[in-house]
Design a protein around this motif. Structure first.
Motif, PDB file in Angstrom:
ATOM      1  N   GLY A 140      21.345  35.594 -13.984  1.00  0.00           N
ATOM      2  CA  GLY A 140      20.652  34.832 -15.001  1.00  0.00           C
ATOM      3  C   GLY A 140      20.531  35.672 -16.259  1.00  0.00           C
ATOM      4  N   PRO A 141      20.042  35.092 -17.361  1.00  0.00           N
ATOM      5  CA  PRO A 141      19.945  35.840 -18.628  1.00  0.00           C
ATOM      6  C   PRO A 141      19.138  37.127 -18.517  1.00  0.00           C
ATOM      7  CG  PRO A 141      19.635  33.514 -19.013  1.00  0.00           C
ATOM      8  CD  PRO A 141      19.641  33.687 -17.528  1.00  0.00           C
ATOM      9  N   ASP A 142      17.989  37.078 -17.872  1.00  0.00           N
ATOM     10  CA  ASP A 142      17.170  38.284 -17.741  1.00  0.00           C
ATOM     11  C   ASP A 142      17.867  39.335 -16.888  1.00  0.00           C
ATOM     12  OD1 ASP A 142      15.110  37.277 -19.317  1.00  0.00           O
ATOM     13  OD2 ASP A 142      14.073  36.374 -17.612  1.00  0.00           O
ATOM     14  N   ALA A 145      20.689  40.919 -18.966  1.00  0.00           N
ATOM     15  CA  ALA A 145      20.168  41.875 -19.939  1.00  0.00           C
ATOM     16  C   ALA A 145      19.774  43.177 -19.254  1.00  0.00           C
ATOM     17  CB  ALA A 145      18.969  41.268 -20.666  1.00  0.00           C
ATOM     18  N   ALA A 146      19.109  43.062 -18.115  1.00  0.00           N
ATOM     19  CA  ALA A 146      18.689  44.262 -17.376  1.00  0.00           C
ATOM     20  C   ALA A 146      19.901  45.054 -16.884  1.00  0.00           C
ATOM     21  CB  ALA A 146      17.805  43.854 -16.205  1.00  0.00           C
ATOM     22  N   ARG A 147      20.943  44.361 -16.480  1.00  0.00           N
ATOM     23  CA  ARG A 147      22.143  45.037 -15.977  1.00  0.00           C
ATOM     24  C   ARG A 147      22.807  45.855 -17.080  1.00  0.00           C
ATOM     25  NH1 ARG A 147      25.171  43.639 -11.245  1.00  0.00           N
ATOM     26  NH2 ARG A 147      27.352  44.328 -11.292  1.00  0.00           N
ATOM     27  N   LEU A 148      22.754  45.334 -18.321  1.00  0.00           N
ATOM     28  CA  LEU A 148      23.325  46.050 -19.457  1.00  0.00           C
ATOM     29  C   LEU A 148      22.371  47.071 -20.052  1.00  0.00           C
ATOM     30  CD1 LEU A 148      25.115  43.135 -21.343  1.00  0.00           C
ATOM     31  CD2 LEU A 148      26.211  45.015 -20.105  1.00  0.00           C
ATOM     32  N   GLY A 149      21.103  47.009 -19.640  1.00  0.00           N
ATOM     33  CA  GLY A 149      20.110  47.936 -20.172  1.00  0.00           C
ATOM     34  C   GLY A 149      19.653  47.585 -21.574  1.00  0.00           C
ATOM     35  N   VAL A 150      19.725  46.296 -21.934  1.00  0.00           N
ATOM     36  CA  VAL A 150      19.303  45.859 -23.260  1.00  0.00           C
ATOM     37  C   VAL A 150      18.153  44.872 -23.122  1.00  0.00           C
ATOM     38  CG1 VAL A 150      21.623  46.174 -24.173  1.00  0.00           C
ATOM     39  CG2 VAL A 150      20.937  43.917 -23.325  1.00  0.00           C
TER      40      VAL A 150
END
Length: 223
Positions: A140-142, A145-150
């Protein structure tokens, strides 16, 4: 009663007295010829020439649902899906395998998949199965984002810029009321992981270091 001169897949299956899923598999497997009257219909002569027993034998039992296929893939990895615990392999992965041509969709229902058991068994023997499942895991979006560290706002700009698009949208229900159901975009893990290499123009270290409340460095891109 006038005889049909052209048959769609459901009419052809009815004429042969076989399940529609068996007919769809027969088309995929080449047991019956591709539609000859139009892109989606067969001539009466083509249907009359089809081998009913061969079509029925191509899918002798019931197809597997997407969930059942996911369970078999999880078992093949040695990490079975356990009811009540986080799902290791989801139907999302099965649908991505279909999109990649590894499995064939036999259902006409957009909300549910059906696949041939033998085809699932073949996929389960692949040496790269674990890598395929990991690459096609849903985020999912969150999570992305967490996987990319952003931050989530930075991720939203990546989506706005068209750097990544959802593999599908799924309805998620919050609470017991239908009023709490929302459509959530889901992304392939492999496509999320590929973003830094695909966009070397971005200073990813700096992007990951942007503090809370500060404007995203991606905000002005594409404008």
């Amino acid at each position: 009663m006038a005889r049909l001169t052209e048959y769609d897949e459901r009419q052809a299956a009815g004429r042969l007295r076989v399940a529609i899923t068996a007919f769809r598999w027969a088309v995929h497997a080449g047991i019956v010829p591709r539609a000859d009257a139009s892109k989606w219909t067969w001539s009466r002569a083509a249907v009359e020439a089809m081998d009913r027993d061969a079509v029925a034998a191509g899918l002798p039992g019931d197809p597997l649902s997407g969930r059942q296929a996911a369970d078999r893939i999880a078992e093949a990895l040695g990490t079975p899906n356990v009811p009540g615990e986080p799902t290791v392999v989801t139907a999302f992965v099965v649908r991505r395998f279909m999109a990649a041509g590894l499995l064939t969709e036999l259902s006409g229902n957009p909300d549910g998949s059906l696949v041939h058991p033998s085809q699932v068994a073949e996929v389960c023997t692949r040496a790269d199965l674990a890598e395929l499942v990991a690459a096609n895991a849903p985020l999912g979006p969150d999570q992305a984002a967490a996987r990319l560290g952003v931050r989530r706002t930075d991720w939203d700009h990546m989506v706005r810029l068209g750097w990544v698009t959802p593999a599908e949208w799924r309805e998620v229900q919050f609470g017991t009321s239908r009023a709490g159901a929302v459509d959530v975009p889901l992304y392939r893990a492999a496509e999320v992981d590929a973003l830094p290499a695909a966009h070397p123009e971005v200073d990813w270290s700096a992007l990951r270091a942007v503090g809370k409340g500060r404007r995203s460095p991606l905000a002005m891109l594409g404008r």
